[in-house]
Design a protein around this motif. Sequence first.
Motif, PDB file in Angstrom:
ATOM      1  N   ASN A  25       0.840  -1.202   0.000  1.00 19.78           N
ATOM      2  CA  ASN A  25       0.000   0.000   0.000  1.00 19.78           C
ATOM      3  C   ASN A  25       0.872   1.247   0.000  1.00 19.78           C
ATOM      4  O   ASN A  25       0.918   1.984   0.967  1.00 19.78           O
ATOM      5  CB  ASN A  25      -0.935   0.014   1.217  1.00 19.78           C
ATOM      6  N   ALA A  27       2.117   4.936  -0.603  1.00 17.65           N
ATOM      7  CA  ALA A  27       1.409   6.222  -0.565  1.00 17.65           C
ATOM      8  C   ALA A  27       1.380   6.828  -1.958  1.00 17.65           C
ATOM      9  O   ALA A  27       2.275   6.627  -2.765  1.00 17.65           O
ATOM     10  CB  ALA A  27       2.102   7.161   0.404  1.00 17.65           C
ATOM     11  N   SER A  28       0.338   7.586  -2.223  1.00 21.57           N
ATOM     12  CA  SER A  28       0.233   8.299  -3.493  1.00 21.57           C
ATOM     13  C   SER A  28      -0.236   9.719  -3.206  1.00 21.57           C
ATOM     14  O   SER A  28      -0.846   9.982  -2.182  1.00 21.57           O
ATOM     15  CB  SER A  28      -0.742   7.593  -4.440  1.00 21.57           C
ATOM     16  N   TYR A  53      -3.110  16.585  -2.378  1.00 25.13           N
ATOM     17  CA  TYR A  53      -3.793  15.559  -1.600  1.00 25.13           C
ATOM     18  C   TYR A  53      -2.902  14.329  -1.531  1.00 25.13           C
ATOM     19  O   TYR A  53      -2.229  14.003  -2.499  1.00 25.13           O
ATOM     20  CB  TYR A  53      -5.117  15.152  -2.259  1.00 25.13           C
ATOM     21  N   SER A  54      -2.921  13.633  -0.398  1.00 28.25           N
ATOM     22  CA  SER A  54      -2.126  12.425  -0.241  1.00 28.25           C
ATOM     23  C   SER A  54      -2.948  11.343   0.442  1.00 28.25           C
ATOM     24  O   SER A  54      -3.820  11.642   1.260  1.00 28.25           O
ATOM     25  CB  SER A  54      -0.873  12.722   0.587  1.00 28.25           C
ATOM     26  N   SER A  55      -2.640  10.086   0.110  1.00 33.99           N
ATOM     27  CA  SER A  55      -3.333   8.971   0.750  1.00 33.99           C
ATOM     28  C   SER A  55      -2.793   8.715   2.156  1.00 33.99           C
ATOM     29  O   SER A  55      -3.418   8.025   2.948  1.00 33.99           O
ATOM     30  CB  SER A  55      -3.196   7.706  -0.096  1.00 33.99           C
ATOM     31  N   SER A  56      -1.623   9.253   2.447  1.00 36.19           N
ATOM     32  CA  SER A  56      -1.037   9.130   3.783  1.00 36.19           C
ATOM     33  C   SER A  56      -0.632  10.525   4.264  1.00 36.19           C
ATOM     34  O   SER A  56      -0.551  11.459   3.469  1.00 36.19           O
ATOM     35  CB  SER A  56       0.168   8.191   3.746  1.00 36.19           C
ATOM     36  N   LYS A  97      -3.324  15.567   5.438  1.00 37.33           N
ATOM     37  CA  LYS A  97      -3.282  14.833   4.173  1.00 37.33           C
ATOM     38  C   LYS A  97      -3.524  15.732   2.968  1.00 37.33           C
ATOM     39  O   LYS A  97      -3.561  15.262   1.846  1.00 37.33           O
ATOM     40  CB  LYS A  97      -4.307  13.693   4.184  1.00 37.33           C
TER      41      LYS A  97
END
Length: 157
Positions: A25, A27-28, A53-56, A97
């Motif tokens: 998983n 991060a993106s 924006y970030s997923s983490s 995030k």
Amino acid sequence: MKKINMFTKLLITLLFAFTPFINTNAASATVNLTASSTKVVTGNTVKIYVNTYSSSPLGSLEYDISYNSSVLKLQSVSTDLCSSKHCIWYTSSSNTKSTTYTFTFKAIGSGSSSVTVKNAYILGYDEKKIPVDDYSIDFNIKPQLLQCVKQIMQLSL
């Protein structure tokens, strides 16, 4: 032969036992630009919102911003951490995030132009690099009606 098979099995077992687990998983992040308007009249202002924006959780980011300075003039940025061509950002919060900067430009010429975020370098709060692509938004800047009339009058003389 049995010793070789046992040795091979033992080697494979040890290899898997001491191999760290791989995190699938990753991060993106996404950087996108929105504008108060993409059709601007010379002399007017336009606001560009650079959203990250970030997923983490984010730790820091840095990017370059480019635009046609013969058509757009930067008037202000919503943070002191940006210059006319470069931006940085960091946080001490492990919950963040997303972040948004607002760039206000004045249309000083007519024609087509774009504003581009490029060379983005984003680190997660865990200090791991998060990949991100360049992003741009295009503008069509038209001269004011009065300027058009003056140009037509000069042509007819």
